[in-house]
Write an enzyme that holds these catalytic residues in place. Sequence first.
Site, PDB file in Angstrom:
ATOM      1  N   PHE A  11       0.821  -1.212   0.000  1.00  0.00           N
ATOM      2  CA  PHE A  11       0.000   0.000   0.000  1.00  0.00           C
ATOM      3  C   PHE A  11       0.857   1.265   0.000  1.00  0.00           C
ATOM      4  O   PHE A  11       0.758   2.114  -0.896  1.00  0.00           O
ATOM      5  CB  PHE A  11      -0.923  -0.052   1.221  1.00  0.00           C
ATOM      6  CG  PHE A  11      -1.654   1.226   1.524  1.00  0.00           C
ATOM      7  CD1 PHE A  11      -2.382   1.869   0.543  1.00  0.00           C
ATOM      8  CD2 PHE A  11      -1.626   1.761   2.803  1.00  0.00           C
ATOM      9  CE1 PHE A  11      -3.073   3.043   0.833  1.00  0.00           C
ATOM     10  CE2 PHE A  11      -2.300   2.919   3.100  1.00  0.00           C
ATOM     11  CZ  PHE A  11      -3.029   3.563   2.114  1.00  0.00           C
ATOM     12  N   VAL A  12       1.734   1.412   0.982  1.00  0.00           N
ATOM     13  CA  VAL A  12       2.561   2.620   1.078  1.00  0.00           C
ATOM     14  C   VAL A  12       3.590   2.655  -0.044  1.00  0.00           C
ATOM     15  O   VAL A  12       3.822   3.709  -0.666  1.00  0.00           O
ATOM     16  CB  VAL A  12       3.253   2.696   2.452  1.00  0.00           C
ATOM     17  CG1 VAL A  12       4.200   3.896   2.516  1.00  0.00           C
ATOM     18  CG2 VAL A  12       2.221   2.786   3.576  1.00  0.00           C
ATOM     19  N   VAL A  48      13.183 -10.281   1.805  1.00  0.00           N
ATOM     20  CA  VAL A  48      14.167  -9.567   2.613  1.00  0.00           C
ATOM     21  C   VAL A  48      14.996 -10.526   3.468  1.00  0.00           C
ATOM     22  O   VAL A  48      16.073 -10.164   3.957  1.00  0.00           O
ATOM     23  CB  VAL A  48      13.462  -8.515   3.487  1.00  0.00           C
ATOM     24  CG1 VAL A  48      12.709  -9.178   4.645  1.00  0.00           C
ATOM     25  CG2 VAL A  48      14.445  -7.483   4.018  1.00  0.00           C
ATOM     26  N   SER A 109       7.244   2.439  13.595  1.00  0.00           N
ATOM     27  CA  SER A 109       5.837   2.584  13.960  1.00  0.00           C
ATOM     28  C   SER A 109       5.707   3.198  15.353  1.00  0.00           C
ATOM     29  O   SER A 109       6.560   2.975  16.222  1.00  0.00           O
ATOM     30  CB  SER A 109       5.143   1.218  13.955  1.00  0.00           C
ATOM     31  OG  SER A 109       3.840   1.297  14.498  1.00  0.00           O
ATOM     32  N   TYR A 132       4.247  -6.992  17.003  1.00  0.00           N
ATOM     33  CA  TYR A 132       4.587  -6.055  15.935  1.00  0.00           C
ATOM     34  C   TYR A 132       5.395  -4.885  16.495  1.00  0.00           C
ATOM     35  O   TYR A 132       6.471  -4.555  15.981  1.00  0.00           O
ATOM     36  CB  TYR A 132       3.312  -5.538  15.266  1.00  0.00           C
ATOM     37  CG  TYR A 132       3.565  -4.398  14.309  1.00  0.00           C
ATOM     38  CD1 TYR A 132       4.295  -4.597  13.139  1.00  0.00           C
ATOM     39  CD2 TYR A 132       3.072  -3.121  14.575  1.00  0.00           C
ATOM     40  CE1 TYR A 132       4.537  -3.555  12.262  1.00  0.00           C
ATOM     41  CE2 TYR A 132       3.306  -2.070  13.695  1.00  0.00           C
ATOM     42  CZ  TYR A 132       4.042  -2.288  12.547  1.00  0.00           C
ATOM     43  OH  TYR A 132       4.280  -1.250  11.685  1.00  0.00           O
ATOM     44  N   LYS A 136       9.409  -4.051  15.803  1.00  0.00           N
ATOM     45  CA  LYS A 136       9.817  -2.766  15.231  1.00  0.00           C
ATOM     46  C   LYS A 136      10.836  -2.066  16.135  1.00  0.00           C
ATOM     47  O   LYS A 136      11.800  -1.451  15.659  1.00  0.00           O
ATOM     48  CB  LYS A 136       8.600  -1.875  15.014  1.00  0.00           C
ATOM     49  CG  LYS A 136       7.793  -2.196  13.771  1.00  0.00           C
ATOM     50  CD  LYS A 136       8.582  -1.889  12.502  1.00  0.00           C
ATOM     51  CE  LYS A 136       7.730  -1.957  11.259  1.00  0.00           C
ATOM     52  NZ  LYS A 136       8.478  -1.640  10.019  1.00  0.00           N
ATOM     53  N   LYS A 183     -23.658  -0.397  10.123  1.00  0.00           N
ATOM     54  CA  LYS A 183     -23.575  -1.573  10.991  1.00  0.00           C
ATOM     55  C   LYS A 183     -22.532  -1.380  12.094  1.00  0.00           C
ATOM     56  O   LYS A 183     -21.994  -2.342  12.617  1.00  0.00           O
ATOM     57  CB  LYS A 183     -23.226  -2.804  10.154  1.00  0.00           C
ATOM     58  CG  LYS A 183     -24.242  -3.118   9.071  1.00  0.00           C
ATOM     59  CD  LYS A 183     -23.795  -4.286   8.219  1.00  0.00           C
ATOM     60  CE  LYS A 183     -24.795  -4.567   7.103  1.00  0.00           C
ATOM     61  NZ  LYS A 183     -24.357  -5.687   6.229  1.00  0.00           N
ATOM     62  N   GLY A 200      -0.997   9.834   1.423  1.00  0.00           N
ATOM     63  CA  GLY A 200      -0.430  10.847   0.542  1.00  0.00           C
ATOM     64  C   GLY A 200       0.543  11.759   1.250  1.00  0.00           C
ATOM     65  O   GLY A 200       1.533  12.226   0.662  1.00  0.00           O
TER      66      GLY A 200
END
Length: 318
Positions: A11-12, A48, A109, A132, A136, A183, A200
């Site tokens: 995505f990024v 990686v 993060s 996570y 990081k 919902k 963005g």
Amino acid sequence: MRVAIIGGSGFVGTRLLERLRQQEGYSLKNIDKAPSELFKEITHIANVLDEEKITTLLKDTDLVVLLAAEHRDDVTPVSLYYDVNVQGMRNTLKAMEANGVKRLVFTSSVAIYGLDKDNPDESFPADPFNHYGKSKWEAEQVLQEWYKTHEDWNINIVRPTVIFGERNRGNVYNLLHQIASGKFMMVGKGNNEKSMSYVGNVVAFIQFLIEQYREGYHVFNYVDKPDFTTKDLVALTSKILGKHIPSIQIPYALGMLGGYCFDVLAFITRKKLPISSVRVKKFCAVTKYDSTKMRDSGFVPPYTLEEGLSRMLKAEFL
């Protein structure tokens, strides 16, 4: 400038490639274990964890942007967080050194701070609550140790809060989808503030660091201000979509009980479900972070937070 983006098929990474492709003076390469839908011609398939192949692919590179990460909150086995996020960092640094590459932009993060903290800035002690965040933080510690013996390197670390935007199917999308569909259930009172980042703006900030922060070791939180409460998000979604959106409010304790029930169901069925106790806890937590250092850097976000939300909501739900 010859830039290699490791993890650029996501995505990024896709948005960053889109942005940099529009600028003059960039020669771009994407290295990812998954193919890129939009940038097949510059994509090289590699994991990686494969140090040898990463070393080969970083030949003739000036700067690396490391985006590759295991980031979902339901990754199994949990060792994958540390394999990819920590060992992947070590492999990248060794591959860079072998090729004489001395500039790195790394996306960490705000998860390293933990939940319900008092508006932490970059000097705040790390206290991650999940694997996570822990992985990081370990990756950042690898960088800290590396820089002690590589002081001629340029290392820029970005700690973004939750990132949202068009074509993303993460937690913010799921939340906005529930609100837009009518919902939505408000767990708790909805007064908890949520720091957010529009994709963005995040990729624009990465470009800013590439071009303006060429020396030294720097760490930045990335947050688009102001911080909205969950109630604000419901009201703003209703305004942008032009419709009344009812919501059901349930007590926090009942919401957590439901989350634990889904945990048991996921364990029994061996399926990943959209609701869990971790996600309920994160939803109700205050996730507010200080971004003064980023704002004082001279960077001007191209979009306001409301503009970012409006762009995503109109693209996805209208």
